[in-house]
Design a protein around this motif. Structure first.
Motif, PDB file in Angstrom:
ATOM      1  N   UNK A  48       0.840  -1.205   0.000  1.00 10.38           N
ATOM      2  CA  UNK A  48       0.000   0.000   0.000  1.00 10.38           C
ATOM      3  C   UNK A  48       0.881   1.263   0.000  1.00 10.38           C
ATOM      4  N   UNK A  49       1.878   1.283   0.885  1.00 11.47           N
ATOM      5  CA  UNK A  49       2.726   2.479   0.976  1.00 11.47           C
ATOM      6  C   UNK A  49       3.613   2.593  -0.267  1.00 11.47           C
ATOM      7  N   UNK A  50       4.080   1.448  -0.746  1.00 15.81           N
ATOM      8  CA  UNK A  50       4.914   1.473  -1.960  1.00 15.81           C
ATOM      9  C   UNK A  50       4.125   2.111  -3.123  1.00 15.81           C
ATOM     10  N   UNK A  51       2.859   1.750  -3.225  1.00 12.80           N
ATOM     11  CA  UNK A  51       1.992   2.345  -4.249  1.00 12.80           C
ATOM     12  C   UNK A  51       1.944   3.852  -4.137  1.00 12.80           C
ATOM     13  N   UNK A  52       1.708   4.325  -2.909  1.00  8.50           N
ATOM     14  CA  UNK A  52       1.641   5.777  -2.688  1.00  8.50           C
ATOM     15  C   UNK A  52       2.958   6.419  -3.103  1.00  8.50           C
ATOM     16  N   UNK A  53       4.075   5.813  -2.679  1.00 12.10           N
ATOM     17  CA  UNK A  53       5.394   6.383  -2.991  1.00 12.10           C
ATOM     18  C   UNK A  53       5.574   6.464  -4.516  1.00 12.10           C
ATOM     19  N   UNK A  54       5.196   5.408  -5.224  1.00 13.37           N
ATOM     20  CA  UNK A  54       5.345   5.413  -6.690  1.00 13.37           C
ATOM     21  C   UNK A  54       4.465   6.496  -7.323  1.00 13.37           C
ATOM     22  N   UNK A  55       3.252   6.642  -6.806  1.00 12.27           N
ATOM     23  CA  UNK A  55       2.355   7.681  -7.346  1.00 12.27           C
ATOM     24  C   UNK A  55       2.967   9.063  -7.185  1.00 12.27           C
ATOM     25  N   UNK A  56       3.463   9.330  -5.966  1.00 17.08           N
ATOM     26  CA  UNK A  56       4.019  10.657  -5.675  1.00 17.08           C
ATOM     27  C   UNK A  56       5.275  10.883  -6.514  1.00 17.08           C
ATOM     28  N   UNK A  57       6.113   9.856  -6.660  1.00 15.26           N
ATOM     29  CA  UNK A  57       7.338  10.012  -7.454  1.00 15.26           C
ATOM     30  C   UNK A  57       7.008  10.191  -8.943  1.00 15.26           C
ATOM     31  N   UNK A  58       5.948   9.537  -9.402  1.00 10.07           N
ATOM     32  CA  UNK A  58       5.515   9.710 -10.790  1.00 10.07           C
ATOM     33  C   UNK A  58       5.106  11.156 -11.034  1.00 10.07           C
ATOM     34  N   UNK A  59       4.376  11.700 -10.091  1.00  8.32           N
ATOM     35  CA  UNK A  59       3.939  13.091 -10.199  1.00  8.32           C
ATOM     36  C   UNK A  59       5.154  14.027 -10.207  1.00  8.32           C
ATOM     37  N   UNK A  60       6.105  13.717  -9.309  1.00 10.71           N
ATOM     38  CA  UNK A  60       7.327  14.532  -9.240  1.00 10.71           C
ATOM     39  C   UNK A  60       8.042  14.522 -10.585  1.00 10.71           C
ATOM     40  N   UNK A  61       8.142  13.344 -11.178  1.00 11.08           N
ATOM     41  CA  UNK A  61       8.848  13.246 -12.452  1.00 11.08           C
ATOM     42  C   UNK A  61       8.157  14.093 -13.520  1.00 11.08           C
ATOM     43  N   UNK A  62       6.829  14.044 -13.548  1.00  9.42           N
ATOM     44  CA  UNK A  62       6.111  14.840 -14.562  1.00  9.42           C
ATOM     45  C   UNK A  62       6.310  16.337 -14.323  1.00  9.42           C
ATOM     46  N   UNK A  63       6.306  16.727 -13.043  1.00 12.87           N
ATOM     47  CA  UNK A  63       6.505  18.148 -12.732  1.00 12.87           C
ATOM     48  C   UNK A  63       7.894  18.617 -13.175  1.00 12.87           C
ATOM     49  N   UNK A  64       8.904  17.787 -12.919  1.00 10.87           N
ATOM     50  CA  UNK A  64      10.272  18.180 -13.276  1.00 10.87           C
ATOM     51  C   UNK A  64      10.464  18.149 -14.795  1.00 10.87           C
ATOM     52  N   UNK A  65       9.870  17.143 -15.466  1.00 14.93           N
ATOM     53  CA  UNK A  65       9.958  17.082 -16.927  1.00 14.93           C
ATOM     54  C   UNK A  65       9.312  18.324 -17.543  1.00 14.93           C
ATOM     55  N   UNK A  66       8.141  18.692 -17.030  1.00 20.29           N
ATOM     56  CA  UNK A  66       7.418  19.867 -17.540  1.00 20.29           C
ATOM     57  C   UNK A  66       8.243  21.127 -17.354  1.00 20.29           C
TER      58      UNK A  66
END
Ligand code: ADP
Ligand code: ASP
Ligand code: MG
Length: 499
Positions: free
Chosen positions: A93-111
């Motif tokens: 469950x926590x791993x999922x949350x971490x991956x979601x948040x890191x995915x968002x971070x990656x999109x923000x930095x790419x943008x």
């Protein structure tokens, strides 16, 4: 079970790795066995700096840092998670949350990299990621200890204005949200672990409360929920008579008033975000500063009166990353609007004016702002005085960033003769030049502008001069276990050793 609510905040070092998180979770669990507790957590130590650094690099169009940053954060948080939970379902469950948040971070930095533009809104979204990663870890550690706990995003609770980077809470709305989202959990005996540092506007845009803002998050939630006290768990024994990194012999102050502590925070004592005491001052709710690495120590109690040391100097503080701005020249003598226009220009770019002096001949206005705000403030002043600069009635708008402010803080400073004299004499003896002085309307401090290179020497000299290393009623190093600790948290948790 005691019904009085306690908000407990854990700073970056207190959640710095799995051992620290376990120690902090044990403190929360011991308290939560006796009373309702809301935990507020910072990002793991160093994470916010890494995120901000990443944002700045993305702004330059760089991308090569992206993979190492994200995979480093993933490894760090998953390693801690593995050590903290033995339950595979919780891990997933926590791993999922971490991956979601890191995915968002990656999109923000790419943008950001794609546009080579970092808006204040994007910077807030990126820099607040650390708390979104740490809160689920702390909550998982609490569950492992047998507590019931859920991570909660402060974006659902703390409603703020739109001032990215230093947002302020809208308390009426925040209270409502705290009642709907947190109160039912507390009634059910669940410990909410809330992300520090971040909030959101009414429209749901994520904001941050400024660096070190998790302290502020804790008292905002304390006020919103009418908590009986707020405990700020950090990596030092409490508020000290000076920054222990500058003065190792600094002593822990047993009790201090809101005003004194706020002056210290305002003038750079990193142990408290400058706004921390604002939400709790009116209601007189005590705030404790305690050491999560030595929970047996009582820490510092901050209250409306504080314990008096009979008046006089209680602590010293220094801010180094500041710039002195001068607006002047003989042409401004007698012109009544220069001061007002200078401050209007500074206010228009939201510069935080920390200290002001004006020479008696009136031909020089000098004020101090954080160095980070120098560029925009100088530009605003040059624009505001463009006609006068052209015709040389205002000769210069200049900036000097090699200065520091040292503040001497205590109650009733003006009522005790000789403090200013002693301060100047001691610095003079050491050959430290005082560039400007402000002993404004506040009775609680004398602030001096000095050469930044002399900061440590100045603080050490004054610490000795005012004998702050010696125990006084207000600085007595309390050693007895839990003697005046807040109810329900005395000596809670193991006495673990520091990292
Ligand atoms: P946290 O991550 O727990 O929020 P911070 O690093 O923000 O911790 O604040 C704690 C640090 O503040 C201490 O480690 C200490 O170096 C620094 N500090 C500066 N001035 C003082 C002071 N007067 N008393 C205690 N700590 C101080
Ligand atoms: N993580 C944030 C910062 O480093 C907030 C905090 O630690 O209080 O500024
Ligand atoms: Mg802090």
């Amino acid at each position: 079970m005691n019904s009085s609510l306690c908000v407990m905040k854990f700073g970056g070092t207190s959640v710095g790795d799995a051992d620290c998180i376990r120690r902090s979770a044990a403190i929360v669990k011991a308290a939560a066995d006796q009373r309702p507790v809301v935990a507020v957590v910072s990002a793991m130590s160093g994470v916010t700096n890494r995120l901000i650094d990443g944002a700045r690099r993305a702004e330059l169009g760089e991308r090569d840092f992206l993979h190492p940053l994200i995979s480093g954060l993933r490894t760090q948080h998953l390693t801690a998670l593995r050590a903290l939970t033995s339950d595979p379902r919780k891990y997933a469950e926590v791993q999922n949350t971490i991956e979601e948040v890191l995915g968002e971070l990656e999109r923000l930095l790419q943008g950001t990299a794609l546009l080579s533009e970092l808006t204040p809104r994007a910077l807030d979204a990126i820099s607040g990621v650390g708390e979104r990663l740490s809160a689920p870890l702390v909550s998982a550690a609490l569950c492992e200890l047998g507590a019931r706990s859920v991570p909660v995003s402060a974006t659902d609770i703390i409603v703020t204005d739109i001032h990215h980077g230093h947002a302020e809470p809208l308390m009426v709305e925040t209270r409502k949200r705290a009642e709907t989202h947190l109160r039912p959990l507390l009634r059910d005996g669940v410990v909410p672990v809330v992300t520090g540092f971040i909030g959101a506007t009414l429209d749901g845009v994520q904001t941050t409360l400024g660096r070190g803002g998790s302290d502020y998050s804790a008292t905002i939630l304390g006020a919103a929920l009418d908590a009986q006290e707020t405990v700020i768990w950090t990596d030092v024994d409490g508020v000290k008579s000076a920054d222990p990194r500058l003065v190792p012999e600094a002593r822990t102050i047993a009790e201090i008033s809101y005003t004194e502590a706020a002056e210290l925070a305002y003038f750079g004592a990193k142990v408290l975000h400058p706004n921390t005491l604002r939400p709790v001052t009116a209601a007189g709710v005590p705030v404790w500063i305690r050491n999560s690495f030595s929970p047996e120590k009582p820490g510092t109690r901050i209250t409306s009166r504080g314990k008096s040391n009979g008046g006089g100097v209680k602590a010293l503080t220094a801010i180094r990353d500041v710039t002195m701005i001068n607006v002047g020249g003989p042409g401004i003598v007698g012109r009544t609007d220069v001061l007002a226009r200078s401050f209007a220009a500074a206010a228009a770019v939201r510069a935080n004016v920390l200290l002001v002096t004006q020479s008696s001949s009136q031909n020089d206005i000098c004020f101090i702002i954080p160095t980070a705000e120098e560029k925009r403030t100088v530009q605003a002043l040059r624009d505001a005085f463009a006609p006068e600069l052209a015709e040389q009635t205002v000769e210069h708008v200049s900036a000097n960033s090699s200065v520091a402010i040292v503040a001497v803080v205590g109650e009733n400073m003006q009522g005790i003769p000789g403090i200013a004299g002693k301060t100047f004499a001691a610095l003079g003896r050491e050959g430290i030049n005082i560039i400007a002085i402000a002993q404004g309307s506040s009775e609680y401090n004398i602030s001096l502008v000095i050469d930044a290179a002399a900061t440590q020497k100045a603080v050490t000299t004054l610490h000795k001069e005012f004998r702050l290393h010696e125990a006084s009623p207000a600085t007595a190093e309390a050693t007895s276990v839990g003697k005046q600790s807040p109810e329900g948290v005395s000596a809670a948790g193991p006495a673990g050793t520091r990292k």
